[in-house]
Design a protein around this motif. Sequence first.
Motif, PDB file in Angstrom:
ATOM      1  N   ILE A 140      55.608  34.756   5.619  1.00 11.79           N
ATOM      2  CA  ILE A 140      54.950  35.943   5.058  1.00 11.79           C
ATOM      3  C   ILE A 140      53.855  35.533   4.070  1.00 11.79           C
ATOM      4  O   ILE A 140      52.741  36.065   4.093  1.00 11.79           O
ATOM      5  N   ILE A 141      54.180  34.562   3.198  1.00  9.76           N
ATOM      6  CA  ILE A 141      53.195  34.079   2.224  1.00  9.76           C
ATOM      7  C   ILE A 141      51.993  33.468   2.938  1.00  9.76           C
ATOM      8  O   ILE A 141      50.846  33.639   2.532  1.00  9.76           O
ATOM      9  N   GLY A 142      52.271  32.763   4.051  1.00 10.89           N
ATOM     10  CA  GLY A 142      51.207  32.088   4.782  1.00 10.89           C
ATOM     11  C   GLY A 142      50.177  33.029   5.374  1.00 10.89           C
ATOM     12  O   GLY A 142      49.004  32.651   5.532  1.00 10.89           O
ATOM     13  N   ILE A 143      50.589  34.245   5.696  1.00 10.35           N
ATOM     14  CA  ILE A 143      49.643  35.226   6.245  1.00 10.35           C
ATOM     15  C   ILE A 143      48.496  35.462   5.256  1.00 10.35           C
ATOM     16  O   ILE A 143      47.350  35.691   5.642  1.00 10.35           O
ATOM     17  N   VAL A 144      48.816  35.360   3.966  1.00 12.36           N
ATOM     18  CA  VAL A 144      47.805  35.564   2.925  1.00 12.36           C
ATOM     19  C   VAL A 144      47.129  34.245   2.534  1.00 12.36           C
ATOM     20  O   VAL A 144      45.898  34.136   2.506  1.00 12.36           O
ATOM     21  N   LEU A 145      47.952  33.204   2.246  1.00 12.62           N
ATOM     22  CA  LEU A 145      47.408  31.989   1.642  1.00 12.62           C
ATOM     23  C   LEU A 145      46.694  31.062   2.623  1.00 12.62           C
ATOM     24  O   LEU A 145      45.706  30.427   2.255  1.00 12.62           O
ATOM     25  N   THR A 146      47.174  30.959   3.851  1.00 18.24           N
ATOM     26  CA  THR A 146      46.536  30.025   4.798  1.00 18.24           C
ATOM     27  C   THR A 146      45.067  30.381   5.031  1.00 18.24           C
ATOM     28  O   THR A 146      44.192  29.508   4.907  1.00 18.24           O
ATOM     29  N   PRO A 147      44.731  31.648   5.343  1.00 17.05           N
ATOM     30  CA  PRO A 147      43.303  31.982   5.500  1.00 17.05           C
ATOM     31  C   PRO A 147      42.501  31.776   4.220  1.00 17.05           C
ATOM     32  O   PRO A 147      41.336  31.379   4.277  1.00 17.05           O
ATOM     33  N   LEU A 148      43.128  32.024   3.051  1.00 19.36           N
ATOM     34  CA  LEU A 148      42.409  31.850   1.784  1.00 19.36           C
ATOM     35  C   LEU A 148      42.015  30.387   1.565  1.00 19.36           C
ATOM     36  O   LEU A 148      40.934  30.098   1.039  1.00 19.36           O
ATOM     37  N   TRP A 149      42.904  29.459   1.930  1.00 17.01           N
ATOM     38  CA  TRP A 149      42.572  28.033   1.820  1.00 17.01           C
ATOM     39  C   TRP A 149      41.438  27.659   2.777  1.00 17.01           C
ATOM     40  O   TRP A 149      40.580  26.823   2.454  1.00 17.01           O
TER      41      TRP A 149
END
Length: 326
Positions: A140-149
């Motif tokens: 769930i966190i990755g849905i937000v953070l991966t694209p941001l990185w």
Amino acid sequence: MLKKLKIDSFVIAIVVSIILAYFFPQLAASSSPMPMGLISSIGISFIFFFYGLSLNSEAIKNGLKNWKLHLAVQSSTFVLFPLLILPFYPFFKDSDYELLWLAFLFMAALPSTVSSSVVMVSMAKGNLPAAIFNASISGIIGIVLTPLWMMPFISQTDVAFDFSSIYIQLITEILIPLILGLLLRKFFGAWAQRHKRQLSLFDKFVILLIIYKSFVQSFEDEIFSSVSVLEMGVMVILVLLLFYIVYSLTGWFGKLLNLNHADRITNQFCGTKKSLVHGTVFSEALFGQTTIIGIVLLPLMFYHAFQILIISVIATKKGKENIAKA
């Protein structure tokens, strides 16, 4: 041993998919009437819908109490990994190897695995509820953070990206199906638990389909002609080095935080994993308009194979040690 064999067979299936993409590209070739893009998009939506249905809400509620462990695992997954890759950006910027560096950053920014993390922690007699919590929440966190990185760096490449379509794809294919699955857990959650094995097979089938399609496109455009056998070998060495650095650092952080033995196992096992499922899906959203997905997925596929092999050996050893102490 059966679990290990099952996971190893998936690694073999990945290799077979790549071979099929090279010798039998007809299904996903640009001239093919088969709508492989639409099929993979629908498959991705179902993966996250079933993921939402299968989330263990009780484990998540209970797991919230062990905040130090969760902070350590998620920090390793989404902060430590990318920070180990970022300092090398100036050396690769505007060079022939910038895309390979981007592939490593993409792998580093991904969430942890779900099933293999839980299985390995169980084998090693670690904190299983915490492993379930961290593996579940990581996606769930990755849905937000991966694209941001990724966004600041893919915008600087020579490849044209339509960021509005990327966000639309992330929302429609991943976020909405996940939320829908969570909302319907009350009605279909028990069904999802009963059919976990079948849903896992469905996930793997979709991933293999996407890998096949991605490599067909890459072979068609001769993307891999720019990567030599020597560079592949160096990539493997770097992947192994990255794994051992993170494994050592998570072990050190566990001692620094005074985590107990079971929590340290969970921290190391969950904090060193990267999800091939999320990686394949996110690559479709972030790089789907291009033909570079094959190269972008290469370090992740190497890492996926090695993390399973190395962690299963360590988990078996730790499990035997804990049984002997009991």
